[in-house]
Enzyme design. Structure first.
Site, short mmCIF file in Angstrom:
data_model
loop_
_atom_site.label_atom_id
_atom_site.label_comp_id
_atom_site.label_asym_id
_atom_site.label_seq_id
_atom_site.Cartn_x
_atom_site.Cartn_y
_atom_site.Cartn_z
N GLY A 172 0.78 -1.04 -0.08
CA GLY A 172 -0.07 -0.01 -0.11
C GLY A 172 0.85 1.32 -0.14
O GLY A 172 0.31 2.23 0.29
N GLY A 173 2.01 1.10 -0.45
CA GLY A 173 2.90 2.46 -0.62
C GLY A 173 2.71 3.04 -1.86
O GLY A 173 1.62 2.76 -2.43
N LYS A 195 20.74 -2.95 -6.65
CA LYS A 195 20.92 -1.35 -7.12
C LYS A 195 20.38 -0.40 -6.10
O LYS A 195 20.79 0.66 -6.02
CB LYS A 195 19.78 -1.02 -8.46
CG LYS A 195 18.29 -1.24 -8.11
CD LYS A 195 17.68 -0.15 -7.84
CE LYS A 195 16.19 -0.20 -7.83
NZ LYS A 195 15.37 -1.29 -7.32
N GLU A 254 14.79 0.52 0.95
CA GLU A 254 15.07 -0.92 0.80
C GLU A 254 16.50 -1.35 1.00
O GLU A 254 16.65 -2.63 1.34
CB GLU A 254 14.63 -1.53 -0.57
CG GLU A 254 13.07 -1.14 -0.71
CD GLU A 254 12.97 0.13 -1.76
OE1 GLU A 254 13.79 1.30 -1.40
OE2 GLU A 254 12.61 0.09 -2.84
#
Length: 374
Positions: free
Chosen positions: A110-111, A233, A323
């Site tokens: 839900g981001g 990345k 992340e």
């Protein structure tokens, strides 16, 4: 609209549909009788809209197995007869009818990215049910009651066929597709993505679900390469942010990102990925976006680390996840397992673990043995 233009438009519709129907399978999948009927009915309606008369006997023959190709030939012959000699024919790319889109899609997340993907899919077809699995009950209520995700995308009204839930079973039940929408950077203009699967039919189906005039979807059979590039990345973006935060300049930035790209390629190929994947959209393309764009959360984390802030303070002040912070720990383990030297990415992991400071990391990297570029 000029009558000749109308005839050309109908010709194009017939040509794109009946030509492919009469040649059998599309993208490896044989068309069902219902799909054939749907396509030909669309043609009938289109001809009616432009005021053309059409022999309806071919529609009745659809019920006969042996009559399908004959029906198609009749339509083809008719639409050719309606064209004036020399009228141009513009071939359009084939797309499955809207009726072929799945009825329910589950989006896990839900981001900003999950919300944007849910909205993108829901807008494709109003009858489609798009379920979003979210963790925050307030976000869930906001989406269902006002059609806004006020926490992550407050300025965008969401389609009414999006339903949010905090229950994983409800979100997944009966879903034709499930999208794991992990946080990544997003653009609301033109964008491109990669879907990776060893199953070409599944990759093709995902392309059809997601592709639009504003979103290009490439496919890849190299799942390992796409996954490794997509994960690492984010770690490299933290390193790029550190360089920016320390004001080390563009030359240093270019050297660091180039080295990081090599390290990702070395590891990915050792794990069985294709080197070409790392130079494509899911490799170099994603790396450039994440390392050089200010919207990148991972780059922001690195920039603040480079300017002297503590990691705990940075994370507690952020609304969304960087992340690369959680992914960095896996870098050292993978480097050891596959016996790959990854000095830039492992340095980021050590900074995250408070084993190394950005100021100490720079001379440490510069003092590594001189090597031949590969």
């Amino acid at each position: 609209m000029n009558e000749n233009v109308k005839r050309v438009k109908i010709h194009n519709q017939w040509e794109s549909k009946t030509r492919r129907l009469s040649y059998g399978p599309v993208n490896g999948r044989a068309l069902s009788r219902r799909e054939i009927i749907d396509n030909l009915i669309t043609i009938v309606f289109a001809s009616h809209d432009t005021g053309m008369s059409l022999n309806a006997s071919f529609v009745r023959r659809l019920a006969m197995d042996d009559g399908t190709l004959e029906c198609i030939r009749e339509v083809m012959n008719y639409r050719w007869s309606m064209l004036e000699p020399g009228e141009p024919v513009v071939r359009k790319p084939f797309a499955y009818p809207a009726t072929d889109l799945p009825i329910k899609v589950a989006v896990l997340g839900g981001g900003s990215f999950g919300t944007a993907m849910a909205a993108h899919i829901a807008e494709r077809k109003a009858e489609m049910e798009v379920n979003m699995l979210v963790r925050d009950s307030l976000v869930c209520r906001s989406i269902n009651e006002s059609h806004y995700n006020r926490k992550y995308l407050p300025e965008y009204k969401l389609p009414e066929n999006i339903i949010a839930t905090t229950d994983a079973k409800d979100a997944m039940k009966g879903a034709d597709f499930c999208l794991h929408a992990v946080p990544v950077q997003l653009t609301y203009n033109l964008a491109a993505m990669v879907v990776a699967s060893k199953d070409k039919k599944l990759a093709s189906a995902a392309q059809q679900l997601l592709a639009s005039p504003h979103l290009r979807i490439n496919s890849s059979g190299d799942v390992t390469g796409v996954e490794i590039a997509g994960a690492l990345k984010n770690v490299l973006a933290i390193a790029a942010g550190i360089v920016e935060g320390m004001n080390l300049g563009n030359n240093c930035m270019a050297a660091l990102v180039a080295q990081g790209c090599s390290e990702i390629r070395w590891l990915a190929t050792k794990m069985g990925a294709k080197a070409t994947t790392l130079t494509g959209l899911s490799g170099s393309g994603d790396i450039m976006l994440t390392c050089f764009v200010d919207l990148s959360r991972n780059r922001t984390v690195g920039k603040r680390l480079g300017s002297g802030e503590k990691l705990d303070e940075i994370l507690s002040s952020m609304n969304q996840v960087g992340e690369g912070v959680s992914t960095a720990g896996a870098v050292i383990a993978l480097a050891q397992k596959y016996k790959v030297k990854m000095p830039v990415l492992t340095a980021v992991a050590r900074i995250i673990d408070n084993e190394l400071t950005p100021k100490r990391a720079v001379p440490e990297l510069m003092n590594l043995p001189q090597v031949e570029e590969v």
